[in-house]
Enzyme design. Structure first.
Site, PDB file in Angstrom:
ATOM      1  N   ASP A  67     -26.846 -55.931   8.438  1.00 12.14           N
ATOM      2  CA  ASP A  67     -27.126 -57.012   9.390  1.00 12.14           C
ATOM      3  C   ASP A  67     -26.898 -56.600  10.845  1.00 12.14           C
ATOM      4  O   ASP A  67     -26.485 -57.414  11.673  1.00 12.14           O
ATOM      5  CB  ASP A  67     -26.285 -58.265   9.073  1.00 12.14           C
ATOM      6  CG  ASP A  67     -26.412 -58.677   7.623  1.00 12.14           C
ATOM      7  OD1 ASP A  67     -27.542 -58.666   7.123  1.00 12.14           O
ATOM      8  OD2 ASP A  67     -25.385 -58.986   6.992  1.00 12.14           O
TER       9      ASP A  67
ATOM     10  N   LYS B  60     -31.340 -54.256  12.331  1.00 13.97           N
ATOM     11  CA  LYS B  60     -32.238 -53.110  12.087  1.00 13.97           C
ATOM     12  C   LYS B  60     -33.699 -53.533  12.122  1.00 13.97           C
ATOM     13  O   LYS B  60     -34.544 -52.794  12.578  1.00 13.97           O
ATOM     14  CB  LYS B  60     -31.970 -52.498  10.696  1.00 13.97           C
ATOM     15  CG  LYS B  60     -30.686 -51.731  10.607  1.00 13.97           C
ATOM     16  CD  LYS B  60     -30.545 -51.063   9.251  1.00 13.97           C
ATOM     17  CE  LYS B  60     -30.298 -52.029   8.103  1.00 13.97           C
ATOM     18  NZ  LYS B  60     -29.073 -52.810   8.179  1.00 13.97           N
TER      19      LYS B  60
ATOM     20  N   GLY C 238     -32.478 -58.036   4.028  1.00  8.77           N
ATOM     21  CA  GLY C 238     -33.255 -59.067   4.716  1.00  8.77           C
ATOM     22  C   GLY C 238     -33.416 -58.646   6.155  1.00  8.77           C
ATOM     23  O   GLY C 238     -32.447 -58.618   6.899  1.00  8.77           O
ATOM     24  N   HIS C 239     -34.629 -58.232   6.529  1.00  8.48           N
ATOM     25  CA  HIS C 239     -34.868 -57.823   7.908  1.00  8.48           C
ATOM     26  C   HIS C 239     -35.678 -58.902   8.621  1.00  8.48           C
ATOM     27  O   HIS C 239     -36.769 -59.244   8.192  1.00  8.48           O
ATOM     28  CB  HIS C 239     -35.625 -56.489   7.947  1.00  8.48           C
ATOM     29  CG  HIS C 239     -34.775 -55.339   7.495  1.00  8.48           C
ATOM     30  ND1 HIS C 239     -35.268 -54.077   7.267  1.00  8.48           N
ATOM     31  CD2 HIS C 239     -33.458 -55.264   7.237  1.00  8.48           C
ATOM     32  CE1 HIS C 239     -34.282 -53.288   6.884  1.00  8.48           C
ATOM     33  NE2 HIS C 239     -33.178 -53.988   6.857  1.00  8.48           N
TER      34      HIS C 239
ATOM     35  N   GLN D 267     -29.122 -52.354   4.275  1.00  5.32           N
ATOM     36  CA  GLN D 267     -27.662 -52.540   4.275  1.00  5.32           C
ATOM     37  C   GLN D 267     -27.030 -51.647   5.360  1.00  5.32           C
ATOM     38  O   GLN D 267     -27.688 -51.367   6.348  1.00  5.32           O
ATOM     39  CB  GLN D 267     -27.050 -52.253   2.899  1.00  5.32           C
ATOM     40  CG  GLN D 267     -27.384 -53.308   1.843  1.00  5.32           C
ATOM     41  CD  GLN D 267     -28.692 -53.058   1.126  1.00  5.32           C
ATOM     42  OE1 GLN D 267     -28.984 -51.941   0.740  1.00  5.32           O
ATOM     43  NE2 GLN D 267     -29.491 -54.086   0.942  1.00  5.32           N
TER      44      GLN D 267
HETATM   45  P1  IMP Z   1     -25.487 -56.500  -3.800  1.00  2.00           P
HETATM   46  O1  IMP Z   1     -26.186 -55.454  -2.986  1.00  2.00           O
HETATM   47  O2  IMP Z   1     -26.292 -57.748  -3.979  1.00  2.00           O
HETATM   48  O3  IMP Z   1     -24.959 -55.964  -5.100  1.00  2.00           O
HETATM   49  O4  IMP Z   1     -24.180 -56.972  -2.970  1.00  2.00           O
HETATM   50  C1  IMP Z   1     -23.077 -56.116  -2.759  1.00  2.00           C
HETATM   51  C2  IMP Z   1     -22.483 -56.309  -1.368  1.00  2.00           C
HETATM   52  O5  IMP Z   1     -23.414 -55.856  -0.392  1.00  2.00           O
HETATM   53  C3  IMP Z   1     -22.166 -57.761  -1.014  1.00  2.00           C
HETATM   54  O6  IMP Z   1     -21.024 -57.778  -0.176  1.00  2.00           O
HETATM   55  C4  IMP Z   1     -23.382 -58.192  -0.213  1.00  2.00           C
HETATM   56  O7  IMP Z   1     -23.085 -59.253   0.672  1.00  2.00           O
HETATM   57  C5  IMP Z   1     -23.677 -56.905   0.536  1.00  2.00           C
HETATM   58  N1  IMP Z   1     -25.077 -56.783   0.940  1.00  2.00           N
HETATM   59  C6  IMP Z   1     -26.141 -56.469   0.164  1.00  2.00           C
HETATM   60  N2  IMP Z   1     -27.266 -56.439   0.884  1.00  2.00           N
HETATM   61  C7  IMP Z   1     -26.916 -56.712   2.147  1.00  2.00           C
HETATM   62  C8  IMP Z   1     -27.645 -56.773   3.394  1.00  2.00           C
HETATM   63  O8  IMP Z   1     -28.862 -56.556   3.474  1.00  2.00           O
HETATM   64  N3  IMP Z   1     -26.902 -57.082   4.497  1.00  2.00           N
HETATM   65  C9  IMP Z   1     -25.570 -57.280   4.457  1.00  2.00           C
HETATM   66  N4  IMP Z   1     -24.851 -57.215   3.337  1.00  2.00           N
HETATM   67  C10 IMP Z   1     -25.517 -56.920   2.197  1.00  2.00           C
END
Ligand code: IMP
Length: 425
Positions: free
Chosen positions: A13, A16, A40-41, A225
């Protein structure tokens, strides 16, 4: 021509989407190499706002090819839904412009159900995942029982693999998590309906990249991420299940490391995190609330409020080291306007010592105490400023101090969500 890797240096977040979208113009191809629709971009183009999850931001630029590399996990339903959403808004998405690696692993309904069931079973110690089935899908990949995109072209193999997987998943779902069993029909009927839509997009992405390069085109590898959510180097276990570091652009898309020429690290002017896990500079006060509100810090995928804190150079330094970052793009500097003072965490006090890099023990970050440098804040709003020298002196001072402390130049400063609201240096 240099290829670029763009990665988030914090916990995701970082903004990007906007930077990647700007850099995408002029790129021959944009490649995602890890993660899935947990990302999520958000990209603002004039008055329009696009929320991209799986499809690279290059899709908003005609003439740019978008590729999903083998390291991505693909939910076929989410993929088709995102294509439909973009097509409805007049963004042309077709197999000429978007190609998906046959080696991508598929996120199937049982992955999502398992992800959510496991999280509620864990209660207080949950990871705080996005609930999209990302972890269970990567588990199957590593466990050598995953279903790949190319299996959509082989219905007999698909049926056999799904049947075997369900025997195991249902034992867990019904036996441990108290869920209903998933039937083979539930999964296969869906896949049968989606396969004709997904198959035309399948390709050998490694070969596609080689073809683009042979034609003299530049490639951008778009990370999702952030570095501190990396499965190996992040704040384990509160991480995602893929490699988010720049080096994974190579393995996750099928190119040698010598094809990665420049690594741009995106760093937000402050820091945020969603989900569980410590963040040393977290602010549980009115400043944290100010940043959350002014920065509209709400998760694109899950709608959760992001936790906010001061800029953390310990975290940034580690990302620079892990990824070989060449230069930085600073985002959301405008959000800091209106604060009397801005703080930068320059080191941690940890177990009686001062440390420059994050501790590696599981509870390390929660026990680290941030050591701050205080800088004067500024009142002026920055949204209409386009030249670095026009920024208020205190904002310039903040940017320069980040460069000194990180040892990397800040080549772009973003002062608002729109493409135009950017200072290039
Ligand atoms: P998962 O990727 O859904 O397994 O989540 C694992 C961790 O990564 C959690 O803390 C999510 O909030 C975080 N996370 C996954 N994708 C994103 C992203 O695009 N932005 C911020 N945090 C993310």
């Amino acid at each position: 021509m240099p290829n670029i890797v763009v990665i988030g240096t914090q916990w995701g977040d970082e903004g990007k989407g906007k930077i990647v979208d700007m850099l995408a113009s002029g790129m021959a191809a944009v490649v995602r190499f890890q993660g899935g629709h947990n990302a999520g971009h958000t990209v603002a183009v004039g008055k329009d706002e696009y929320k991209l999850r799986l499809i690279p931001s290059g899709i908003l630029h005609t003439g740019t090819i978008c590729l999903l590399g083998n390291g991505v996990v693909l939910d076929p339903e989410a993929f088709c839904g995102e294509i439909d959403g973009l097509n409805e808004r007049g963004v042309e998405v077709n197999p000429e412009r978007l190609r998906v690696s046959r080696k991508c692993h598929l996120i199937l309904p049982y992955h999502r159900i398992l992800d959510q069931a496991r999280e509620s079973y864990k209660g207080e110690s949950k990871i705080g995942t996005t609930g999209r089935g990302i972890g269970p899908c990567y588990e199957d990949k590593a466990g050598r029982c995953g279903v790949r995109a190319c299996d959509l072209e082989d219905p007999d193999l698909l049926r056999k693999k799904v049947g075997l997987a369900l025997a195991e998943k249902n034992a867990l779902l019904t036996g441990l998590y108290g869920q209903k069993a998933v039937t083979e029909g539930d999964v296969l009927d869906k896949l049968e309906a989606l396969a004709p839509r997904v198959i035309p997009y399948l390709a050998d992405v490694s070969a596609e990249i080689a073809r683009v390069e042979a034609g003299g085109g530049e490639i951008m590898f778009e990370g999702a991420q952030g570095v501190h959510l990396d499965i190996d180097h992040g704040t384990y276990p509160f991480v995602t299940s893929s490699g988010t570091v720049a080096g994974n652009a190579s393995a996750g898309s099928g190119v040698g490391p010598d094809h990665l020429h420049r690594v741009i690290g995106i760093v937000k002017a402050y820091i945020t995190r969603v989900g569980s896990g410590a963040m040393a500079t977290e602010l549980a006060d009115e400043v944290g609330e100010y940043l959350q509100k002014k920065g509209a810090e709400v998760g694109t995928v899950t709608g959760r409020k992001r936790r906010c804190g001061w800029q953390d150079l310990v975290i940034l330094r580690e990302s620079i080291r892990l990824c070989g970052v060449s230069d930085l793009a600073l985002t959301k500097l405008d959000v800091l306007s209106g604060l009397k003072e801005v703080k930068i965490c320059v080191a941690y006090a940890y177990k009686g010592k001062t440390i420059q890099y994050p501790p590696q023990a599981e509870k390390g970050l929660a026990e680290a105490v941030p050591l701050y440098e205080n800088l004067p804040g500024w009142e002026e709003e920055l949204g209409s400023i386009r030249r670095f020298e026009d920024l208020p002196p205190a904002a310039r001072n903040y940017v320069r101090r980040l460069e000194e402390l990180s040892g990397r130049p800040i080549s772009m400063v973003s002062v608002g969500p729109d493409r135009e609201q950017t200072i290039r240096r």
